[in-house]
Write an enzyme that holds these catalytic residues in place. Structure first.
Site, PDB file in Angstrom:
ATOM      1  CD  GLN A 115      40.671  39.413  29.263  1.00 44.08           C
ATOM      2  OE1 GLN A 115      41.292  39.424  28.468  1.00 44.08           O
ATOM      3  NE2 GLN A 115      40.524  37.962  29.819  1.00 44.08           N
ATOM      4  CE  LYS A 130      45.393  40.566  26.301  1.00 40.25           C
ATOM      5  NZ  LYS A 130      44.542  39.463  26.306  1.00 40.25           N
ATOM      6  CG  ASP A 170      47.116  38.197  23.856  1.00 37.92           C
ATOM      7  OD1 ASP A 170      45.920  37.562  24.119  1.00 37.92           O
ATOM      8  OD2 ASP A 170      47.471  38.925  23.311  1.00 37.92           O
ATOM      9  CB  THR A 213      42.203  30.070  24.836  1.00 35.85           C
ATOM     10  OG1 THR A 213      42.664  30.521  26.073  1.00 35.85           O
ATOM     11  CG2 THR A 213      41.429  31.047  24.064  1.00 35.85           C
ATOM     12  CG  ASN A 244      47.814  28.434  23.970  1.00 33.14           C
ATOM     13  OD1 ASN A 244      46.866  28.798  24.037  1.00 33.14           O
ATOM     14  ND2 ASN A 244      48.508  27.611  24.662  1.00 33.14           N
TER      15      ASN A 244
HETATM   16  P1  NDP Z   1      50.225  32.784  19.834  1.00 33.92           P
HETATM   17  O1  NDP Z   1      51.393  33.848  19.938  1.00 33.92           O
HETATM   18  O2  NDP Z   1      50.575  31.443  20.443  1.00 33.92           O
HETATM   19  O3  NDP Z   1      50.004  32.504  18.528  1.00 33.92           O
HETATM   20  C1  NDP Z   1      49.474  33.781  17.548  1.00 33.92           C
HETATM   21  C2  NDP Z   1      49.362  33.414  16.233  1.00 33.92           C
HETATM   22  O4  NDP Z   1      48.485  34.498  15.317  1.00 33.92           O
HETATM   23  C3  NDP Z   1      50.341  32.953  15.619  1.00 33.92           C
HETATM   24  O5  NDP Z   1      50.377  31.801  14.657  1.00 33.92           O
HETATM   25  C4  NDP Z   1      50.781  34.399  15.032  1.00 33.92           C
HETATM   26  O6  NDP Z   1      51.764  34.051  13.719  1.00 33.92           O
HETATM   27  C5  NDP Z   1      49.273  34.803  14.358  1.00 33.92           C
HETATM   28  N1  NDP Z   1      49.375  36.195  14.002  1.00 33.92           N
HETATM   29  C6  NDP Z   1      49.826  37.189  15.173  1.00 33.92           C
HETATM   30  N2  NDP Z   1      49.768  38.224  14.431  1.00 33.92           N
HETATM   31  C7  NDP Z   1      49.066  38.278  13.099  1.00 33.92           C
HETATM   32  C8  NDP Z   1      48.826  38.836  12.181  1.00 33.92           C
HETATM   33  N3  NDP Z   1      48.909  40.244  12.336  1.00 33.92           N
HETATM   34  N4  NDP Z   1      48.322  38.393  10.983  1.00 33.92           N
HETATM   35  C9  NDP Z   1      48.634  37.054  10.876  1.00 33.92           C
HETATM   36  N5  NDP Z   1      48.477  36.235  11.894  1.00 33.92           N
HETATM   37  C10 NDP Z   1      49.049  36.727  13.015  1.00 33.92           C
HETATM   38  O7  NDP Z   1      49.156  33.611  20.677  1.00 33.92           O
HETATM   39  P2  NDP Z   1      47.588  32.926  21.199  1.00 33.92           P
HETATM   40  O8  NDP Z   1      47.531  31.833  20.290  1.00 33.92           O
HETATM   41  O9  NDP Z   1      47.979  32.805  22.566  1.00 33.92           O
HETATM   42  O10 NDP Z   1      46.656  34.082  20.768  1.00 33.92           O
HETATM   43  C11 NDP Z   1      45.996  34.304  19.423  1.00 33.92           C
HETATM   44  C12 NDP Z   1      44.753  35.027  19.638  1.00 33.92           C
HETATM   45  O11 NDP Z   1      43.708  34.523  20.816  1.00 33.92           O
HETATM   46  C13 NDP Z   1      45.065  36.542  20.016  1.00 33.92           C
HETATM   47  O12 NDP Z   1      43.903  37.261  19.595  1.00 33.92           O
HETATM   48  C14 NDP Z   1      44.738  36.254  21.654  1.00 33.92           C
HETATM   49  O13 NDP Z   1      44.348  37.893  22.139  1.00 33.92           O
HETATM   50  C15 NDP Z   1      43.465  35.306  21.736  1.00 33.92           C
HETATM   51  N6  NDP Z   1      43.608  34.840  23.025  1.00 33.92           N
HETATM   52  C16 NDP Z   1      44.383  34.072  23.490  1.00 33.92           C
HETATM   53  C17 NDP Z   1      44.174  33.617  24.908  1.00 33.92           C
HETATM   54  C18 NDP Z   1      45.219  32.562  25.228  1.00 33.92           C
HETATM   55  O14 NDP Z   1      44.938  31.956  26.371  1.00 33.92           O
HETATM   56  N7  NDP Z   1      46.373  32.555  25.078  1.00 33.92           N
HETATM   57  C19 NDP Z   1      42.999  33.644  25.572  1.00 33.92           C
HETATM   58  C20 NDP Z   1      42.007  34.381  25.251  1.00 33.92           C
HETATM   59  C21 NDP Z   1      42.094  35.254  23.618  1.00 33.92           C
HETATM   60  P3  NDP Z   1      53.063  34.767  13.631  1.00 33.92           P
HETATM   61  O15 NDP Z   1      54.030  33.572  14.274  1.00 33.92           O
HETATM   62  O16 NDP Z   1      53.560  34.831  12.387  1.00 33.92           O
HETATM   63  O17 NDP Z   1      53.202  36.111  14.519  1.00 33.92           O
END
Ligand code: NDP
Length: 451
Positions: A115, A130, A170, A213, A244
């Protein structure tokens, strides 16, 4: 001035490993950055003698705390919460909060370290941090999530503030959790201030933050393609995740005339050869945000789509790939499968989704590869703009923020090209992002002396 001992990269990394036992994700993240930075500072004695890289790879502080809460059956539950404040050389600590059972100190240290570079790349005044907890919001009632968030904030509030540290969402922390945490901060401190970003529109949130994002990762992809005279229109895209970032990335790919073939969650992935259009994306958003369902339900709803349990989507042939779920979700074999199937560009919505070996595959095949610290910086960039709006007590409209996001992503892409152009037409975006991100933080640290 004392003559510095220039330890080589291997010795430096051996020290990082020794000082951070049992923290593979953190060591992996430092390794990835250090190899580029070492080459960059080779002839720059000032960075060596001030031990800048060593200092950035040592968090300013690691706060770990107990979070007790009561579930609906009146059982007392205990979780571990964290806030990692990695570096505030160029602005208040800034970075998301993650609620997921896989949260450990190593994962959060890697994210806070990354970050720091990402926030620097945006050009906005934000340091790197974080936080999170090994709490699983899945399957919990709203009341349980509220009690957990309140308990978490009851400790966290001491360590944050609008000029100190401004967390965001996150994995596992969306609008609902931010609302509960902001409410508790306000109750404890009696201050309404921009201490969290990703807030609801009714109470200080920014337009474009939910989209930022995912849209940003697609804008980064668009910029990489444009640099090669290409465009997203008419191309197929494979996306992982269904949260998201993934849903908004899918939305922007679709807006630009691309066809999204997959989405996933931790249970498996869905493949829809007809394309996941806006109507289907809206259905997924409702499934995930309101009904808190699983992606497998997509295949029951839309004919022609199939659900592949226990697998990831990287074997599906595509032009573009956007990993948008979590860290280390795309390994060497999967990177090879993508390359063999003709992928042209990879833009990471998630943080460090590709393993180091996977990254080497993309680089060796000269695939356009945008690492998360550059490609997903749109989220934190709009968070930075949310801080500005809160400080001024104003709110900008959707259109204006959309333009700012587009410009910010173009700027980040430009900085990556500046430091990552290999001279043969290939851009090493990892190198470009690492060096550009490092330089600003390092120069600020030099200005402060030994602190
Ligand atoms: P959400 O919680 O909205 O979604 C996460 C998604 O990833 C879900 O579909 C989840 O599935 C899946 N997931 C989580 N863990 C695993 C795993 N071990 N194996 C497979 N799928 C998995 O999170 P975000 O969309 O906000 O974040 C997604 C990524 O983006 C992360 O790496 C986060 O750090 C990064 N990010 C997010 C930002 C933001 O603004 N939100 C900014 C910058 C980076 P399930 O429901 O089954 O857990």
């Amino acid at each position: 001035m004392a003559v510095s001992d220039h330890v080589d990269l291997d010795t430096f990394m051996a020290g990082v490993k020794k000082r951070n036992p049992g923290q593979p994700e953190f060591v992996q993240a430092v390794q990835e950055v250090a190899q580029d930075i070492y080459a960059f500072i080779d002839d720059k004695e000032e960075y060596h003698s001030a031990q800048i890289l060593r200092r950035i790879a040592e968090p300013d502080r690691v706060v770990s705390f107990r979070v007790c809460w009561e579930d609906d059956n009146h059982n007392i539950r205990v979780q571990r919460g964290y806030r990692i404040q990695n570096n505030n050389a160029i602005g208040p600590y800034k970075g998301g909060i993650r609620f997921h059972p896989s949260v450990t100190e190593s994962v959060l240290k890697f994210l806070a370290f990354e970050q720091t570079f990402k926030n620097s790349l945006t050009g906005l005044p934000m340091g790197g941090g974080k936080g999170g907890a090994n709490f699983n919001p899945k399957g919990k009632s709203d009341a349980e999530v509220m009690r957990f968030c309140q308990s978490f904030m009851t400790e966290l509030y001491r360590h944050i503030g609008p000029d100190t540290d401004v967390p965001a969402g996150d994995i596992g922390v969306g609008g609902r959790e931010i609302g509960y945490m902001f409410g508790q901060y306000k109750r404890i401190t009696n201050r309404w201030e921009g201490v969290l970003t990703g807030k609801g529109m009714e109470y200080g949130g920014s337009q474009m933050r939910p989209e930022a994002t995912g849209y940003g990762a697609v804008y980064f992809m668009e910029n990489m393609l444009k640099h090669k005279g290409e465009a997203i229109e008419g191309k197929t895209a494979v996306i992982s995740g269904s949260g998201n970032v993934a849903t908004h990335a899918a939305e922007q790919i679709t807006k630009q005339g691309g066809k999204v073939l997959t989405l996933s969650d931790s249970g498996g992935f869905i493949h829809d050869p007809d394309g996941i259009n806006q109507e289907k994306i809206d259905w997924v958003k409702d499934l995930k945000n309101n009904r808190r369902g699983r992606i497998s339900e997509y295949a029951d709803e839309f004919s022609g789509a199939s659900y592949i349990e226990g697998d990831r989507p990287w074997s599906v042939a595509c032009d573009l790939a956007l990993p948008c779920a979590t860290q280390n979700e795309l390994n060497e074999a999967e990177a090879k499968a993508l390359v063999d199937n003709g992928v042209q560009a990879v833009s990471e919505g998630a943080n460090m989704p590709t393993t180091l070996e996977g990254v080497h595959v993309f680089h060796d095949a000269k695939i356009m590869y945008g690492p998360g610290k550059a490609a997903n910086a749109g989220g934190v960039a709009v968070s930075g703009l949310e801080m500005s709006q809160n400080a001024e007590r104003i709110s900008w409209n959707h259109e204006r923020l959309g333009e700012m996001l587009t410009e910010l992503m173009e700027g980040i892409h430009g900085k990556c090209v500046e430091y990552g152009d290999q001279g043969d037409g290939y851009v090493d975006y990892v190198k470009g992002a690492n060096i550009a991100g490092f330089k600003k933080v390092a120069d600020a640290m030099l200005a402060y002396g030994v602190v």
